[in-house]
Motif scaffolding. Sequence first.
Motif, PDB file in Angstrom:
ATOM      1  N   LEU A  70       0.838  -1.210   0.000  1.00 44.92           N
ATOM      2  CA  LEU A  70       0.000   0.000   0.000  1.00 44.92           C
ATOM      3  C   LEU A  70       0.872   1.259   0.000  1.00 44.92           C
ATOM      4  O   LEU A  70       0.572   2.236  -0.694  1.00 44.92           O
ATOM      5  N   ALA A  71       1.953   1.225   0.754  1.00 44.47           N
ATOM      6  CA  ALA A  71       2.861   2.383   0.807  1.00 44.47           C
ATOM      7  C   ALA A  71       3.419   2.690  -0.584  1.00 44.47           C
ATOM      8  O   ALA A  71       3.543   3.858  -0.971  1.00 44.47           O
ATOM      9  N   GLN A  72       3.735   1.644  -1.334  1.00 42.61           N
ATOM     10  CA  GLN A  72       4.244   1.839  -2.699  1.00 42.61           C
ATOM     11  C   GLN A  72       3.143   2.361  -3.617  1.00 42.61           C
ATOM     12  O   GLN A  72       3.351   3.309  -4.381  1.00 42.61           O
ATOM     13  N   VAL A  73       1.979   1.729  -3.526  1.00 48.93           N
ATOM     14  CA  VAL A  73       0.874   2.060  -4.428  1.00 48.93           C
ATOM     15  C   VAL A  73       0.469   3.527  -4.286  1.00 48.93           C
ATOM     16  O   VAL A  73       0.175   4.199  -5.275  1.00 48.93           O
ATOM     17  N   CYS A  74       0.475   4.048  -3.057  1.00 50.49           N
ATOM     18  CA  CYS A  74      -0.062   5.404  -2.865  1.00 50.49           C
ATOM     19  C   CYS A  74       0.881   6.480  -3.395  1.00 50.49           C
ATOM     20  O   CYS A  74       0.522   7.649  -3.393  1.00 50.49           O
ATOM     21  N   SER A  75       2.044   6.086  -3.879  1.00 51.26           N
ATOM     22  CA  SER A  75       2.915   7.096  -4.493  1.00 51.26           C
ATOM     23  C   SER A  75       2.541   7.333  -5.961  1.00 51.26           C
ATOM     24  O   SER A  75       3.092   8.217  -6.605  1.00 51.26           O
ATOM     25  N   TYR A  76       1.598   6.540  -6.479  1.00 51.01           N
ATOM     26  CA  TYR A  76       1.115   6.746  -7.852  1.00 51.01           C
ATOM     27  C   TYR A  76      -0.211   7.505  -7.830  1.00 51.01           C
ATOM     28  O   TYR A  76      -0.882   7.551  -6.804  1.00 51.01           O
ATOM     29  N   THR A  77      -0.570   8.099  -8.976  1.00 56.19           N
ATOM     30  CA  THR A  77      -1.858   8.795  -9.082  1.00 56.19           C
ATOM     31  C   THR A  77      -2.722   8.124 -10.146  1.00 56.19           C
ATOM     32  O   THR A  77      -2.273   7.209 -10.834  1.00 56.19           O
ATOM     33  N   LYS A  78      -3.961   8.599 -10.267  1.00 53.74           N
ATOM     34  CA  LYS A  78      -4.917   8.108 -11.286  1.00 53.74           C
ATOM     35  C   LYS A  78      -5.123   6.602 -11.210  1.00 53.74           C
ATOM     36  O   LYS A  78      -5.075   5.903 -12.219  1.00 53.74           O
ATOM     37  N   LEU A  79      -5.294   6.110  -9.981  1.00 55.65           N
ATOM     38  CA  LEU A  79      -5.516   4.676  -9.788  1.00 55.65           C
ATOM     39  C   LEU A  79      -6.816   4.426  -9.043  1.00 55.65           C
ATOM     40  O   LEU A  79      -7.163   5.158  -8.109  1.00 55.65           O
ATOM     41  N   THR A  80      -7.501   3.374  -9.453  1.00 55.10           N
ATOM     42  CA  THR A  80      -8.564   2.801  -8.627  1.00 55.10           C
ATOM     43  C   THR A  80      -7.961   1.566  -7.988  1.00 55.10           C
ATOM     44  O   THR A  80      -7.428   0.702  -8.681  1.00 55.10           O
ATOM     45  N   VAL A  81      -8.006   1.491  -6.663  1.00 57.98           N
ATOM     46  CA  VAL A  81      -7.308   0.424  -5.949  1.00 57.98           C
ATOM     47  C   VAL A  81      -8.304  -0.410  -5.145  1.00 57.98           C
ATOM     48  O   VAL A  81      -8.955   0.090  -4.229  1.00 57.98           O
ATOM     49  N   ALA A  82      -8.426  -1.684  -5.517  1.00 59.07           N
ATOM     50  CA  ALA A  82      -9.214  -2.619  -4.701  1.00 59.07           C
ATOM     51  C   ALA A  82      -8.273  -3.152  -3.629  1.00 59.07           C
ATOM     52  O   ALA A  82      -7.198  -3.671  -3.939  1.00 59.07           O
ATOM     53  N   THR A  83      -8.663  -2.995  -2.370  1.00 57.93           N
ATOM     54  CA  THR A  83      -7.786  -3.405  -1.271  1.00 57.93           C
ATOM     55  C   THR A  83      -8.245  -4.739  -0.680  1.00 57.93           C
ATOM     56  O   THR A  83      -9.386  -5.159  -0.895  1.00 57.93           O
ATOM     57  N   GLY A  84      -7.382  -5.368   0.078  1.00 55.89           N
ATOM     58  CA  GLY A  84      -7.769  -6.580   0.792  1.00 55.89           C
ATOM     59  C   GLY A  84      -8.752  -6.221   1.907  1.00 55.89           C
ATOM     60  O   GLY A  84      -8.723  -5.107   2.443  1.00 55.89           O
ATOM     61  N   GLY A  85      -9.616  -7.169   2.269  1.00 52.60           N
ATOM     62  CA  GLY A  85     -10.665  -6.896   3.248  1.00 52.60           C
ATOM     63  C   GLY A  85     -10.153  -6.424   4.608  1.00 52.60           C
ATOM     64  O   GLY A  85     -10.844  -5.719   5.331  1.00 52.60           O
ATOM     65  N   GLY A  86      -8.902  -6.796   4.946  1.00 51.17           N
ATOM     66  CA  GLY A  86      -8.365  -6.453   6.264  1.00 51.17           C
ATOM     67  C   GLY A  86      -7.428  -5.253   6.257  1.00 51.17           C
ATOM     68  O   GLY A  86      -6.762  -4.972   7.265  1.00 51.17           O
ATOM     69  N   ILE A  87      -7.417  -4.500   5.153  1.00 54.05           N
ATOM     70  CA  ILE A  87      -6.471  -3.369   5.044  1.00 54.05           C
ATOM     71  C   ILE A  87      -6.741  -2.318   6.127  1.00 54.05           C
ATOM     72  O   ILE A  87      -5.844  -1.577   6.526  1.00 54.05           O
ATOM     73  N   VAL A  88      -7.993  -2.285   6.613  1.00 56.37           N
ATOM     74  CA  VAL A  88      -8.395  -1.261   7.587  1.00 56.37           C
ATOM     75  C   VAL A  88      -7.851  -1.540   8.993  1.00 56.37           C
ATOM     76  O   VAL A  88      -7.945  -0.688   9.880  1.00 56.37           O
ATOM     77  N   LEU A  89      -7.269  -2.723   9.203  1.00 59.14           N
ATOM     78  CA  LEU A  89      -6.904  -3.129  10.564  1.00 59.14           C
ATOM     79  C   LEU A  89      -5.707  -2.376  11.119  1.00 59.14           C
ATOM     80  O   LEU A  89      -5.607  -2.177  12.326  1.00 59.14           O
ATOM     81  N   ARG A  90      -4.775  -2.005  10.232  1.00 59.68           N
ATOM     82  CA  ARG A  90      -3.556  -1.347  10.729  1.00 59.68           C
ATOM     83  C   ARG A  90      -3.694   0.166  10.627  1.00 59.68           C
ATOM     84  O   ARG A  90      -3.997   0.697   9.550  1.00 59.68           O
ATOM     85  N   ARG A  91      -3.391   0.834  11.733  1.00 57.35           N
ATOM     86  CA  ARG A  91      -3.528   2.288  11.766  1.00 57.35           C
ATOM     87  C   ARG A  91      -2.680   2.958  10.676  1.00 57.35           C
ATOM     88  O   ARG A  91      -3.111   3.906  10.022  1.00 57.35           O
ATOM     89  N   GLU A  92      -1.453   2.445  10.469  1.00 56.81           N
ATOM     90  CA  GLU A  92      -0.565   3.088   9.485  1.00 56.81           C
ATOM     91  C   GLU A  92      -1.172   3.055   8.074  1.00 56.81           C
ATOM     92  O   GLU A  92      -0.918   3.943   7.269  1.00 56.81           O
ATOM     93  N   ASN A  93      -1.993   2.036   7.787  1.00 52.35           N
ATOM     94  CA  ASN A  93      -2.594   1.969   6.449  1.00 52.35           C
ATOM     95  C   ASN A  93      -3.515   3.149   6.175  1.00 52.35           C
ATOM     96  O   ASN A  93      -3.661   3.587   5.034  1.00 52.35           O
ATOM     97  N   TRP A  94      -4.144   3.655   7.235  1.00 53.97           N
ATOM     98  CA  TRP A  94      -5.069   4.784   7.045  1.00 53.97           C
ATOM     99  C   TRP A  94      -4.337   6.027   6.556  1.00 53.97           C
ATOM    100  O   TRP A  94      -4.889   6.826   5.807  1.00 53.97           O
TER     101      TRP A  94
END
Length: 181
Positions: A70-94
């Motif tokens: 996720l950290a790598q992905v968010c450095s790109y723009t113009k993306l629609t990103v389907a995340t894993g169901g548990g991505i919300v569990l870690r505070r740093e992901n937010w």
Amino acid sequence: MSSLLQGVNLYLIGMMGAGKTTVGHLLAKELGYGFLDTDNVIAQATKKSINEIFAEAGEAGFRQIESDVLAQVCSYTKLTVATGGGIVLRRENWSYLHHGLILWLDVPVDILYARLAADTTRPLLQDDDPKGKLRSLLEQRTPLYSQADLRICVNAEETPEQIANKVMQAIPSVLKQTASN
Ligand SMILES: Nc1ncnc2c1ncn2[C@@H]1O[C@H](COP(=O)(O)OP(=O)(O)OP(=O)(O)O)[C@@H](O)[C@H]1O
Ligand SMILES: O=C(O)C1=C[C@@H](O)[C@@H](O)[C@H](O)C1
Ligand SMILES: [Mg+2]
């Protein structure tokens, strides 16, 4: 619509089977965006299935790889990103997700179960009571999913195309709110 979002990424969150991958593809097309699925990126990067990663590194090992991706992905723009169901569990992901617009596909447990009953690729559902497991995961995660910018409730009759249309119609209202804040 692509210019309205100004290249800001759209992140889809929600339970396994909510349709993040399916609807995410359609939204990417509508927005003129690229599409990524964090579960697929993880599988490609590690050359392992999600089941194999859970078996070898445990859920904690999988969650670390998921955050790194996720950290790598968010450095790109113009993306629609389907995340894993548990991505919300870690505070740093937010902190990564909040770089973009966060969309929660909210789907009732009965529908999730009907979609996933025959699926063996979700390790957390390899349980004696998969429906009960889905229910308890959703209960535990609802306060987290609720932090999304936009919540779209889905019923059993709605096709992926109808859901994508609903999202496209709802996005401007969220952008207006953001602009006036
Ligand atoms: N609106 C819909 N109506 C009927 N079936 C759907 C709908 N959306 C998705 N599905 C089906 O449900 C299953 C799960 O969808 P999908 O893989 O898109 O969910 P997901 O949210 O990406 O799950 P995961 O978090 O496990 O990756 C797939 O078989 C898909 O074809
Ligand atoms: O809900 C979850 O915790 C998961 C959902 C899938 O997308 C995968 O990321 C993995 O199976 C874990
Ligand atoms: Mg998916």
